[in-house]
Scaffold this motif. Structure first.
Motif, short mmCIF file in Angstrom:
data_model
loop_
_atom_site.label_atom_id
_atom_site.label_comp_id
_atom_site.label_asym_id
_atom_site.label_seq_id
_atom_site.Cartn_x
_atom_site.Cartn_y
_atom_site.Cartn_z
N SER A 67 0.92 -1.11 -0.08
CA SER A 67 -0.13 -0.02 -0.04
C SER A 67 0.95 1.15 0.09
O SER A 67 1.80 1.24 0.86
N SER A 68 0.48 2.31 -0.91
CA SER A 68 1.35 3.45 -0.96
C SER A 68 0.37 4.56 -0.31
O SER A 68 -0.09 5.45 -1.46
N SER A 69 0.14 4.67 0.79
CA SER A 69 -1.10 5.61 1.22
C SER A 69 -0.65 6.86 1.07
O SER A 69 0.71 7.43 0.69
N SER A 70 -1.44 7.81 1.02
CA SER A 70 -1.31 9.18 1.06
C SER A 70 -0.51 9.71 2.15
O SER A 70 -0.46 9.03 3.30
N ILE A 71 -0.05 11.29 2.10
CA ILE A 71 0.91 11.61 3.37
C ILE A 71 -0.37 11.91 4.49
O ILE A 71 -1.39 12.14 4.34
N GLY A 72 0.54 11.31 5.73
CA GLY A 72 -0.29 11.60 7.14
C GLY A 72 -0.87 12.84 7.15
O GLY A 72 -0.22 14.11 7.08
N ASN A 73 -2.32 12.91 7.65
CA ASN A 73 -3.18 14.17 7.99
C ASN A 73 -2.41 14.73 9.33
O ASN A 73 -1.96 14.02 10.37
N GLU A 74 -3.12 15.77 9.82
CA GLU A 74 -2.66 16.39 10.92
C GLU A 74 -2.97 15.30 12.23
O GLU A 74 -2.33 15.09 13.06
N GLY A 75 -4.32 14.93 12.16
CA GLY A 75 -4.68 13.81 13.37
C GLY A 75 -3.70 12.60 13.24
O GLY A 75 -3.41 12.23 14.50
N GLN A 76 -3.43 12.16 12.03
CA GLN A 76 -2.71 11.01 11.88
C GLN A 76 -1.25 11.18 12.56
O GLN A 76 -0.50 10.32 13.25
N MET A 77 -0.52 12.39 12.12
CA MET A 77 0.65 12.61 12.58
C MET A 77 0.83 13.05 14.18
O MET A 77 1.70 12.70 14.71
N GLU A 78 -0.29 13.71 14.75
CA GLU A 78 -0.33 13.85 16.15
C GLU A 78 -0.43 12.45 17.01
O GLU A 78 0.28 12.29 18.00
N GLU A 79 -1.22 11.44 16.26
CA GLU A 79 -1.26 10.29 17.15
C GLU A 79 0.01 9.52 17.09
O GLU A 79 0.48 8.92 17.89
N LEU A 80 0.78 9.50 15.82
CA LEU A 80 1.79 8.80 15.56
C LEU A 80 3.10 9.55 16.46
O LEU A 80 3.97 8.78 17.13
N THR A 81 3.08 10.84 16.56
CA THR A 81 3.96 11.40 17.32
C THR A 81 3.71 11.00 18.91
O THR A 81 4.89 11.16 19.73
N SER A 82 2.51 10.98 19.39
CA SER A 82 2.47 10.66 20.87
C SER A 82 2.95 9.10 21.06
O SER A 82 3.76 9.04 22.05
N LYS A 83 2.64 8.28 20.00
CA LYS A 83 3.34 6.89 20.22
C LYS A 83 4.87 6.88 20.20
O LYS A 83 5.38 6.13 21.09
N ILE A 84 5.39 7.85 19.36
CA ILE A 84 6.76 7.76 19.30
C ILE A 84 7.32 8.53 20.47
O ILE A 84 8.60 7.99 21.01
N GLU A 85 6.78 9.45 21.12
CA GLU A 85 7.37 10.35 22.28
C GLU A 85 7.47 9.13 23.50
O GLU A 85 8.12 9.37 24.38
#
Length: 450
Positions: free
Chosen positions: A48-66
């Protein structure tokens, strides 16, 4: 600004060719029955070659990374993350395949046998790659000395872990050197001021704790804490070699490829002759971008995964490319190869191979799985790196344009020009000197079940 090429270059052969080699199309029920992969020789291969992450997806991923980073260190994700992009090769082990066999074909790192009904998946995703990148920061010092930061970088540095280090651009190095000199001058003035105050009763105009304006910025006592807080690897040079997932019944067990029990080998297990056989048609191909960033116009980094499926094998290449202008070129590569005719999977970082056990002195030529076969994985890991000032000594160009692989550079070029540019860059990459791998990653190794 990094530009997105828009859509995946996915290729799927025609239905007649797929049927000829015992393959079938896998379709996505959620997206208008669109093809997302093929099934062949017991392997389900999807991308799957998804689209660029939107603001909500990026915030969720940032929380997991932190959550993976200890202390006060703060990190920022790449500018572009394809959050739902992935490459997956999934193999289903059925109980019937183990009829008459006393042990499972899969083993965990503790060598305990897994249940006979098991699905194994080799998967690549941006989230897994960034999670491993972030966790490496827990092994780095909280802050780096300015002088060391200006000279030391890369896997050999004492301030690095699994190739993760905090490097500096040329401008940043010059700024930090000026900053260090100014701080030293300030300390000398403080000492001289205290001496003058004791001898003459006059106070120095620069007092301890006072902010000083230097080079367009104020130096204050909070500088060190801010440097520590944002001290992270902004080249996103993840040591990620893929994720291995073991699924038993409805409960999944995730095991990173590096956590399995690998046996070191002297040479690679990849079948290069088979991979270069141009008589075999390509049944499936995809080039999936996982993340990329232009490093605030100081270079470029991209992590992408390519997969090619032929009638007798599949091949996966995970490639990290890092260019920090006037500082370094860094390339980390992982390759997987699966040989269907011998039930095999090889990975340049990992090779997974099934070997049939002959019964009665003969083996079946059927495309169906036979009982009693075992699983073997070969892995080759290649890391290359060269500082900018030694490129010429290695016979390589030090012109930035020669190393630009960004999509916005090639989008206006013809397909032939793009292929020529890619071939030229690949040739230069092969000339980059190889660097020492971390202690827990072997250059060539294998994993075998019983």
């Amino acid at each position: 600004m990094v530009t997105h090429k828009g859509r995946s270059p996915r290729y799927i052969s025609d239905a007649n060719t797929l049927e000829k080699y015992g393959a079938s199309i896998i379709r996505d029920d959620d997206e208008e029955d669109q093809p997302i992969g093929i099934e062949i020789a017991g392997w389900s291969i999807t991308t799957s070659s998804s689209s660029i992450g939107n603001e909500g997806q990026m915030e969720e991923l940032t929380s997991k990374i932190e959550e993976t980073v200890e202390g006060t260190r703060r990190i920022i994700l790449p500018e572009i993350v394809y959050v739902n992009a992935f490459v997956s090769a999934k193999y289903k082990q059925n109980p019937s395949e183990l009829a008459g066999s006393s042990s499972s074909s899969f083993k965990s790192s503790s060598s305990s046998p897994l249940p006979s009904s098991c699905t194994m998946e080799i998967r690549f995703s941006a989230q897994d790659a960034l999670m491993e990148w972030a966790s490496c920061h827990n092994h780095l010092p909280p802050a780096m000395d300015s002088a060391m930061a200006a000279t030391d970088y890369g896997p050999a540095s004492e301030s690095s872990y699994k190739g993760i280090s905090i490097i500096k651009t040329v401008d940043a190095k010059l700024w930090e050197e000026r900053q260090a000199k100014e701080q030293k001058r300030k300390q000398m003035l403080l000492v001289e001021g205290k001496t003058n105050e004791r001898t003459t009763g006059l106070s120095d105009p620069i007092k301890e704790g006072e902010n000083t304006f230097v080079g367009g910025a104020f130096l204050d006592d909070n500088r060190t804490s801010c440097s520590t807080e944002f001290n992270y690897d902004w080249t996103y040079s993840t040591p990620y070699t893929g994720t291995i997932v073991l699924l038993e019944s409805e409960e999944s067990k995730h095991k990173d490829a590096s956590s399995l029990s690998w046996d070191e080998m002297e040479t690679s297990g990849l079948d290069m002759e088979l991979l270069s056989d141009q008589t075999q048609p390509i049944l499936y191909f995809d080039d999936v971008h996982l993340y990329e960033d232009d490093m605030h116009d100081n270079g470029y980094v991209s992590l992408r995964c390519k997969i090619r499926v032929m009638p007798t094998c599949f091949f996966i290449l995970l490639s990290l490319f890092v260019r920090v202008d006037h500082v370094l070129i860094r390339v980390k590569e992982v390759r997987f190869f699966s040989k269907f005719s011998s039930r095999g999977v090889v990975c340049d970082n990992v090779v997974l191979e099934e070997t049939e056990q002959q019964e009665g002195g003969s083996s079946s030529s059927s495309s169906h799985h036979d009982a009693g076969h075992t699983i073997r994985i070969f892995r080759d890991v290649t890391w290359r790196e060269c500082s900018w000032d030694t490129l010429a000594a290695n016979g390589l160009s030090s012109h930035i344009g020669s190393w630009r692989i960004e999509d916005d550079v090639q989008r206006d070029s013809s397909q032939q020009q793009q292929q020529q540019q890619q071939q030229r860059i690949q040739g230069m990459i092969r000339m980059l000197p190889q660097v020492q791998l971390p202690m827990d990653i072997c250059r060539h190794c294998s994993f075998q079940g019983s």
